[in-house]
Design an enzyme around this catalytic site. Structure first.
Site, PDB file in Angstrom:
ATOM      1  N   TYR A  57       0.833  -1.216   0.000  1.00 16.23           N
ATOM      2  CA  TYR A  57       0.000   0.000   0.000  1.00 16.23           C
ATOM      3  C   TYR A  57       0.858   1.252   0.000  1.00 16.23           C
ATOM      4  CZ  TYR A  57       0.671   1.256   4.956  1.00 16.23           C
ATOM      5  OH  TYR A  57       1.203   1.666   6.166  1.00 16.23           O
ATOM      6  N   HIS A  78      -5.747   0.456  10.741  1.00 15.67           N
ATOM      7  CA  HIS A  78      -6.191   1.808  10.376  1.00 15.67           C
ATOM      8  C   HIS A  78      -5.175   2.872  10.764  1.00 15.67           C
ATOM      9  CE1 HIS A  78     -10.785   0.704  10.278  1.00 15.67           C
ATOM     10  NE2 HIS A  78     -10.063  -0.005   9.427  1.00 15.67           N
ATOM     11  N   LYS A  96     -14.896   2.835   9.808  1.00  9.95           N
ATOM     12  CA  LYS A  96     -15.025   2.886  11.271  1.00  9.95           C
ATOM     13  C   LYS A  96     -14.776   1.478  11.808  1.00  9.95           C
ATOM     14  CE  LYS A  96     -17.820   0.582  11.601  1.00  9.95           C
ATOM     15  NZ  LYS A  96     -17.855  -0.839  11.140  1.00  9.95           N
ATOM     16  N   ASP A 181     -17.796  -2.467  15.931  1.00 10.25           N
ATOM     17  CA  ASP A 181     -18.136  -2.639  14.518  1.00 10.25           C
ATOM     18  C   ASP A 181     -19.469  -1.985  14.181  1.00 10.25           C
ATOM     19  OD1 ASP A 181     -18.944  -5.473  12.425  1.00 10.25           O
ATOM     20  OD2 ASP A 181     -17.906  -3.630  11.942  1.00 10.25           O
TER      21      ASP A 181
HETATM   22  C1  SOE Z   1     -20.261  -6.120   9.596  1.00  8.77           C
HETATM   23  O1  SOE Z   1     -20.825  -6.031  10.868  1.00  8.77           O
HETATM   24  C2  SOE Z   1     -20.612  -4.871   8.787  1.00  8.77           C
HETATM   25  O2  SOE Z   1     -20.102  -5.008   7.484  1.00  8.77           O
HETATM   26  C3  SOE Z   1     -20.000  -3.612   9.408  1.00  8.77           C
HETATM   27  O3  SOE Z   1     -18.581  -3.692   9.446  1.00  8.77           O
HETATM   28  C4  SOE Z   1     -20.456  -2.393   8.602  1.00  8.77           C
HETATM   29  O4  SOE Z   1     -19.902  -1.186   9.133  1.00  8.77           O
HETATM   30  C5  SOE Z   1     -21.977  -2.326   8.634  1.00  8.77           C
HETATM   31  O5  SOE Z   1     -22.424  -1.210   7.900  1.00  8.77           O
HETATM   32  C6  SOE Z   1     -22.572  -3.607   8.070  1.00  8.77           C
HETATM   33  O6  SOE Z   1     -22.053  -4.761   8.760  1.00  8.77           O
END
Ligand code: SOE
Length: 383
Positions: A57, A78, A96, A181
């Site tokens: 990268y 990140h 995020k 998440d």
């Molecule tokens: C998995 O939980 C996921 O892909 C998240 O990482 C995303 O931010 C969310 O928008 C949908 O679900």
């Protein structure tokens, strides 16, 4: 508008979602894809006719033609990648949660400001048109003063002990999995829609599967549903499957939400309800074009997304007429359009969540973890 060249770092579920959304903007070209291997990078690049693919990268950051990068890698990468991109003078859009800790996030906020580059945290779920309608109704006083915010962000893709993903291991995703998440999305949306800050928290987390069957080979997000038991080994789990949170909001309001990645039948159910002194509103990501409006002295309503019926500031997030559904992938397009339009407009205020918004949610997550570990109410650190 002068065309902009960008790059996608990360070839999993989010890398593909970002690449597709950028391609829909019409004034941004994806010049390169970077991944953990040349093969994975080339596979995604070829799927979308992108010229350059690399396993390094940093080679993308050295390219003078590339003005911006998307960071769509596991959370633990990140900070390093965003720091390197900022140091290289790139505009950075990072998935995020922004980093693994508030300290890392704060460093990124400071570095982005010092470099004078555009920066965004991908809290894209704000940009469903009916979420914007809920926000504009609250801003216009149609809900009155907010008393209660409640809801959930529930999924089922990690329900079985045979479901695996990098997010399960704290070393890749951070100490908070479900809360980091998807809980970060719920809290960002609650603060965005109500215009108020979560000030204190009482949290309780649960890990229902103390071990999971880790696949012998890497799996992409949501793809674990197709694995067979013979493909796996037993691995300890150090992150939560579920969390429930009580919170104070602003000076007066109260709230509660849950997050779960083990709720059978909930595919991607962010549900948020705002109860005010005049009226209330409720929205569910699995029925994104609908907004429920609750009344004490009149019939309740379900408003179907039609830009001609929305507040102008909400209609700005709808590209299609009434009855033409706009969903998850459209929210990325709406955020990215505003991010890239801001690049040539020096000094114009950003209309999207910047790294500061990512730091804000890291501070909320810090309080969630401290409250759970201490089994006590915890104040959320001010920005
Ligand atoms: C998995 O939980 C996921 O892909 C998240 O990482 C995303 O931010 C969310 O928008 C949908 O679900």
């Amino acid at each position: 508008m002068k065309r902009i060249k960008t790059a996608i770092i990360g070839t999993g579920f989010m890398g593909r979602v970002h690449l597709e959304a950028v391609r829909r903007l019409g004034f941004v070209d994806v010049a390169a894809v970077a991944g953990t291997s040349a093969e994975k990078a080339r596979a995604l690049a070829d799927a979308f006719g992108v010229e350059h693919a690399t396993a390094d990268y940093r080679s993308v950051l050295r390219s003078r033609d590339i003005q911006a990068v998307h960071i769509c890698t596991p959370n633990a990468q990140h900070f390093e990648m965003a720091s390197a991109a900022l140091d290289a003078g790139k505009h950075v859009l990072c998935e995020k949660p922004l980093a693994l800790t508030s300290a890392e996030a704060a460093t990124l906020v400071t570095l982005a400001a010092a470099k004078g580059v555009r920066n965004a945290t991908c809290h894209n779920l704000r940009y469903y048109p009916m979420v914007q309608q809920m926000r504009r109704m609250r801003e216009a006083g149609e809900l009155g003063d907010v008393l209660i915010a409640q809801g959930t962000y529930s999924q089922d893709w990690l329900l079985y002990d045979t479901d695996w993903n990098w997010r399960v291991e704290a070393r890749h995703g951070g100490a908070l999995r479900a809360m980091g998440d998807i809980g970060s999305h719920w809290c960002d949306m609650a603060e965005h829609v109500t215009g108020q800050s979560i000030t204190s928290i009482c949290a309780d987390l649960a890990t229902f599967h103390q071990t999971r069957k880790r696949p012998a080979r890497p799996t992409k997000t949501f793809s674990g549903k197709s694995l067979k038991p013979g493909d796996c080994v037993d691995a300890p789990v150090d992150t939560e499957d579920f969390g429930s949170v009580l919170f104070h909001l602003g000076d007066r309001a109260r709230g509660a939400f849950t997050v779960s990645q083990v709720s059978a039948g909930c595919k991607n159910r962010l549900s948020i309800e705002i109860y005010g002194t005049k009226a209330s509103a409720s929205w569910n990501q699995e029925r994104p074009d609908e907004l429920w409006i609750g009344h004490r002295n009149g019939g309740n309503e379900v408003v179907l997304k039609d830009p001609s019926l929305l507040a102008p500031a909400a209609a700005a997030y709808a590209d299609l007429p009434g009855g033409h559904s706009e969903g998850y992938d459209d929210t990325f397009k709406q955020l990215f359009r505003r991010f890239y339009q801001s690049i040539p407009e020096d000094g114009v205020a950003a209309e999207y969540p910047q790294f500061a918004a990512g730091l804000r949610q890291m501070r909320v997550l810090d309080a969630v973890l401290a409250s759970h570990r201490g089994r006590a109410w915890v104040e959320v650190a001010a920005d």
